[in-house]
Design a protein around this motif. Structure first.
Motif, PDB file in Angstrom:
ATOM      1  N   GLU A 125      65.860  82.961  65.120  1.00 36.78           N
ATOM      2  CA  GLU A 125      64.716  82.856  66.095  1.00 36.78           C
ATOM      3  C   GLU A 125      64.624  81.542  66.869  1.00 36.78           C
ATOM      4  N   LEU A 126      64.715  80.574  66.174  1.00 33.35           N
ATOM      5  CA  LEU A 126      64.579  79.359  66.753  1.00 33.35           C
ATOM      6  C   LEU A 126      65.523  78.955  67.906  1.00 33.35           C
ATOM      7  N   ALA A 127      67.000  79.538  67.599  1.00 31.76           N
ATOM      8  CA  ALA A 127      68.071  79.713  68.693  1.00 31.76           C
ATOM      9  C   ALA A 127      67.371  80.175  69.890  1.00 31.76           C
ATOM     10  N   HIS A 128      66.746  81.329  69.831  1.00 33.85           N
ATOM     11  CA  HIS A 128      66.051  81.883  71.041  1.00 33.85           C
ATOM     12  C   HIS A 128      65.223  80.826  71.796  1.00 33.85           C
ATOM     13  N   VAL A 129      64.321  80.373  70.894  1.00 38.03           N
ATOM     14  CA  VAL A 129      63.355  79.287  71.362  1.00 38.03           C
ATOM     15  C   VAL A 129      64.057  78.249  72.411  1.00 38.03           C
ATOM     16  N   ARG A 130      65.227  77.712  71.521  1.00 38.56           N
ATOM     17  CA  ARG A 130      65.639  76.574  72.090  1.00 38.56           C
ATOM     18  C   ARG A 130      66.531  77.121  73.519  1.00 38.56           C
ATOM     19  N   ALA A 131      66.857  78.285  73.547  1.00 43.45           N
ATOM     20  CA  ALA A 131      67.618  78.925  74.595  1.00 43.45           C
ATOM     21  C   ALA A 131      66.580  78.775  75.899  1.00 43.45           C
TER      22      ALA A 131
END
Length: 1018
Positions: A209-215
């Protein structure tokens, strides 16, 4: 409330899971950017807006009728014909009305994009509103601290740190939602939150989920989910307006069909974007956590917080196309494969190709109407550049990632999926756009019909697949390069794609004449300056081959000095092959000029074209020979696991970063087909360019020609033809499976390759310069005639005005009081041939552009009220029918325009009777006119009027009509006049009908006078 720790120990809720483990990737790295997916979605929405706006413009008759009338008037004023539909002056005449149409299209595009912006806010706001009851209900302090530690490890601090919301049932999967201008919110199910002490379960999901935020695309994705609902409502506005005015028709049905297809395309794009986003987040999360943790979690089938369907069965095709999440098996396979097979997949290629064609058609409509005076060149230029941007932007990032992943793992990757997928998407979209011209995209492909549509679709698909194949060469050559190299790579890929796609909008205007097509390919296409950027591709590939890393077996450091590389290239087989081909080709071309000089201009042109073709073919031979020959040290390493998430059974290798030219990873670099083509293309271009320059130098030394056009023809034409030969050949070479070419036994040893190439080039020289290749020699265009006509805009027109009662032009009956005149000779009885000659005499009074129309039988539409039937059906002439002896009829009309809304028709009837025509007939006609003031026939409203009658013949009579059909914004008006003249035994009837334009009284008088005068000399 506070959730209970699953262990049940006292105070266990405050126990942390320990420090965050070391990263296996750079903590500053960001997830894969998927902006190209959003580019495709926005382009599809823009095409929806153009189609909806054009349908609304055509349905709103208050806008479309003035435009159609102006179109017909400009055609007539400029002398447009079927052979020359866009003569000088036409585009300037129509500039202002077309600009109004373009403004409507722009407003529609803005409305559709505004609707997408509303969804951008409304969808995440609705998601947050549904989560409001979960706020504060569940609190797991230790999970919150673990979440904060993971955020800090991912460098998400301060305003960049997302909020955490722990939700109870029915929320069973983790997801992230964000509102514009606010921090994203990561939602975790309470069952996952209480598992914070298990880093193999809690950490992979949170990192995902944090990967989505960083994207930084959380808000965008929320809107993408609902974009499928935009196309149909956008088209419904204009469609309902059209149905309300004229009822259901083919135009509305086609527009809704097109909107439905676009909605399906947007849905497939949105689903593919969401699936690609999930796979990218998986790879990012797996690379930052314990090795194999996410793979084990997916394999275990524990779906809480994973956000996937753990059903092992493969879903149906239509479910896979529209699925927003990949299955667990697909995600595991994506993590463990040595190459990212989903990057540049078949479905992605189809979507890119379809969106490119649909957007090109919409942009053509918008640009054409926005600046009509530039109709001949601006729409084509913008179309090609838009298509190139969408193809390069939609595929090259995936091709780059696919090549880079294969480089790291050492596996030979196949490229047939993106190449074939793009070709299929281009073919289907072009076939539908050309075969079913609909509002918003009817002018890119002009010729209609199955044959032309199929030909356009094949040409577009082949050229598009060739452009993607050349982009593959860029991706393979720069797979391990830094940002500077990739800036040049994107620029060269864009330039070569523009060059390859240039014929797509250029061929449709020429399709009706094969000689024009050949002339355009031989003279106009090579003269296009926009093909020059294509030379950037071989220059980039040549430079990269001199500075890149050697294959397996090279020096340990993988680098050499520039001098050493140049020496190695100079001693290579490739250089010897190029030298042999240049010498043979140049020798044959120069020898032909010296030994067999042309005796006429036609022979000189034919010989020059043969030399150009030979020079291009020589480059093609070198390309094929150097790309398919084997290399020593070829191998195909296969990695056991993924570099990002190898899993428990794989070795954990550190993935390299996306930038930098130095060695990274342990896999060997293999010589696949894309690598070979990337090294062979500069050799092919060097062959063609070297031979062409030597031929030009010989012409200069011999004093034949040294000007700019001669240089462009001698050097430019072979290079352009080599470009298209390469674009046609590269996709077929790339369509082979990975490693298939390497496994074939090559019959020619490497040391024998130069003699084989020399023999092949000699054979081509004898064939091209001797008998020649059939169909390749094109004569020079005739002086003063352009080889390429300008574009021919078309458009769906409003419904044409119905015919009048009896099937004749509206207003056939007419009258305004009898009038007497004189005639030098009483009208004698005519034969049938004489009556026809008199009726056809009207042609001399009409403009030369008018056309002859066939005589059609009268219809029998009902007349309301019935009292007007004698006037509408010429009942006052019934008493003469028994004495009719001869009759001549002629019909003429203004040139048929492409819209058919504004027109003028002339009908001439000359009837000869056994007895002189009595004056009582005109008295009866006047009585019928006086008794009827207005009537309706076939949906057309007739208002009876009158003007002074001409003083011709023994007696004349006239009746006028004002015509109207429809109402409100859809009202179409016209005027009609009927003049009767009796001269002895003969009766002349002249009817003039003008629809959507003023009636020309002078033309009426000239026609009547000419016909009456012809009675004296039939």
């Amino acid at each position: 409330m506070t959730a209970t720790d699953p262990a049940g120990a006292s105070g266990a809720g405050s126990v942390d899971a320990g420090p965050v483990g070391a990263f296996r990737r750079d903590p500053a790295a960001v997830p894969e950017r998927l902006g190209w997916w959003y580019l495709l979605v926005v382009a599809a929405l823009g095409a929806v807006g153009v189609g909806a706006g054009d349908l609304y413009f055509l349905a709103d008759r208050s806008r479309s009728l003035p435009w159609a009338v102006a179109f017909a008037a400009c055609e007539r004023a400029s002398g447009a014909t079927a052979a020359n539909p866009v003569p000088p002056g036409f585009t300037d005449c129509l500039a202002a009305p077309a600009r109004q149409r373009a403004l409507v299209l722009l407003v529609a595009v803005a409305v559709v994009l505004a609707g997408a912006a509303v969804l951008l806010v409304a969808v995440p706001a609705a998601d947050l509103w549904r989560l409001r009851r979960h706020r504060g209900r569940f609190t797991v302090e230790a999970a919150a601290r673990r979440f904060g530690a993971l955020c800090a490890a991912e460098q998400l601090t301060g305003r960049d740190r997302p909020r955490l919301l722990i939700a109870g049932p029915p929320v069973r999967q983790a997801f992230t939602v964000g509102l514009v201008g606010r921090r994203p919110t990561v939602v975790l199910p309470v069952g996952l939150a209480v598992a914070y002490r298990d880093p193999h379960r809690f950490d992979p999901v949170v990192r995902h989920e944090l990967a989505h935020v960083r994207a930084r695309d959380v808000t965008w994705v929320a809107a993408v989910r609902a974009l499928v609902w935009l196309p149909l409502p956008a088209v419904a506005v204009g469609g309902l307006l059209e149905i309300g005015a004229f009822g259901p028709n083919a135009v509305v049905a086609g527009a809704f069909l097109r909107a439905g297809l676009l909605a399906g395309l947007v849905a497939v794009l949105a689903a593919a974007l969401l699936r690609a986003r999930e796979r990218a987040a998986d790879r990012y999360a797996a690379a930052g956590g314990p090795a194999g943790a996410l793979t084990a979690l997916l394999r275990s089938g524990v779906g809480v917080g994973v956000g996937v369907d753990v059903d092992r069965r493969s879903p149906a095709l239509w479910r896979r196309l529209f699925a927003r999440h990949p299955t667990a098996a697909e995600r595991i396979r994506s993590l463990r494969e040595p190459a990212d097979r989903r990057a540049g997949e078949l479905v992605q290629g189809v979507a890119v190709g379809a969106v490119a064609v649909v957007t090109m058609a919409a942009v053509h409509e918008l640009v054409m109407n926005g600046h009509y005076p530039a109709l001949g060149w601006l729409p084509r230029l913008v179309d090609v550049w838009v298509g190139a941007v969408l193809i390069v932007g939609g595929l090259l990032p995936s091709l780059r990632r696919r090549a880079a992943t294969a480089r790291r793992s050492g596996a030979t990757v196949g490229w047939w999926r993106p190449v074939a997928g793009t070709g299929v998407g281009l073919f289907v979209a072009t076939l539908g756009t050309a075969w079913l011209p609909l509002p918003g995209g009817a002018d890119l492909f002009l010729d209609r019909g199955a044959t032309a549509s199929l030909a356009f679709a094949v040409v577009t698909a082949v050229l598009g697949a060739g452009a993607v194949g050349l982009c593959v060469l860029v991706a393979a050559a720069l797979a391990r390069s830094g940002a500077r190299w990739w800036f040049a790579g994107y620029a060269s890929a864009l330039g070569v794609t523009v060059a390859v796609l240039w014929p797509v909008p250029g061929l449709p205007p020429l399709w009706h004449d094969p000689d024009l097509v050949r002339s355009w390919l031989a003279y106009d296409l090579p003269a296009t300056g926009w093909l020059l950027p294509a030379l950037g591709l071989p220059a980039l590939l040549a430079l990269r081959s001199l500075t890149g890393r050697r294959p397996t077996g090279g020096p340990p450091n993988g680098r050499r000095s520039a001098v050493t590389r140049v020496r190695r290239v100079a001693r290579s087989t490739r250089v010897r092959v190029v030298a042999v081909a240049v010498l043979v080709c140049t020798g044959g071309a120069v020898g032909q000029l010296r030994l067999a000089p042309p005796g006429s201009l036609d022979e000189a042109v034919a010989d020059a074209q043969a030399r150009w073709l030979l020079t291009a073919l020589a480059g093609g031979v070198v390309l094929l020979a150097t790309a398919t020959r084997p290399r020593s040290g070829t191998g195909a390493g296969t990695a056991a696991g993924s570099a990002t998430d190898p899993g428990p059974a794989a070795t954990a290798s550190s993935p390299d970063t996306a930038s930098g030219c130095g060695p990274a990873g342990s896999g060997p670099i293999t010589w696949g087909m894309a690598d070979r083509l990337g090294r062979a293309l500069p050799a092919a271009v060097a062959t063609t360019l070297g031979s062409a320059l030597l031929q030009y130098l010989d012409a200069v030394l011999a004093g034949r020609s040294a000007d700019g056009p001669a240089f462009r023809l001698t050097v430019g034409n072979p290079l352009v033809w080599l470009l298209y030969l390469t674009a046609l050949g590269v996709p077929f070479l790339l369509l082979s499976r990975p490693g298939r070419v390497d496994r074939r036994r090559w019959p020619v040893p490497a040391r024998s390759l130069p003699p084989v190439v020399a023999l092949t080039t000699v054979t081509l020289t004898l064939l091209a310069l001797g008998p020649g290749v059939p169909g390749t020699r094109v004569p020079l265009p005739a002086a003063g005639t352009p080889s390429v006509p300008r574009s021919q805009p078309t458009a769906a027109a409003p419904p044409a005005l119905p015919t009048s009662p009896g099937g004749t032009p509206p207003g056939r009956p007419t009258a305004v009081g009898p009038a007497s005149g004189t005639s030098s000779v009483p009208g004698r009885r005519l034969t049938t041939a004489e009556a026809r000659a008199v009726s056809r005499a009207a042609r001399s009074a009409l403009p030369g552009s008018w056309v002859t129309r066939p005589v059609t039988p009268e219809g029998d539409d009902p007349i309301e009220p019935a009292d007007c039937r004698p006037l509408a059906r010429s009942g006052y002439l019934d008493r003469l029918r028994s004495g009719e002896r001869a009759r001549g009829e002629a019909r003429y009309a203004t040139p048929p325009g492409r819209l058919g809304i504004a027109s003028t028709t002339v009908a001439v009837d000359v009837t000869s009777y056994a007895e002189p025509v009595p004056g009582a007939v005109f008295a009866a006609a006047e009585a019928a006119r006086t008794a009827c003031r207005r009537f309706t026939a076939g949906g057309v409203r007739f208002t009876v009027g009158g003007r002074p009658v001409p003083a011709l013949g023994e007696q004349s009579w006239r009746v006028d009509y004002a015509l109207a059909v429809g109402g409100g914004r859809s009202r179409i008006t016209g005027a009609s006049v009927l003049v009767l003249v009796r001269v002895g035994h003969n009766l002349v009837a002249v009817s003039v009908v003008a629809v959507a334009e003023p009636l020309d009284e002078r033309l009426l008088a000239d026609v009547v006078t000419t016909v009456v005068d012809a009675l004296d000399r039939p």
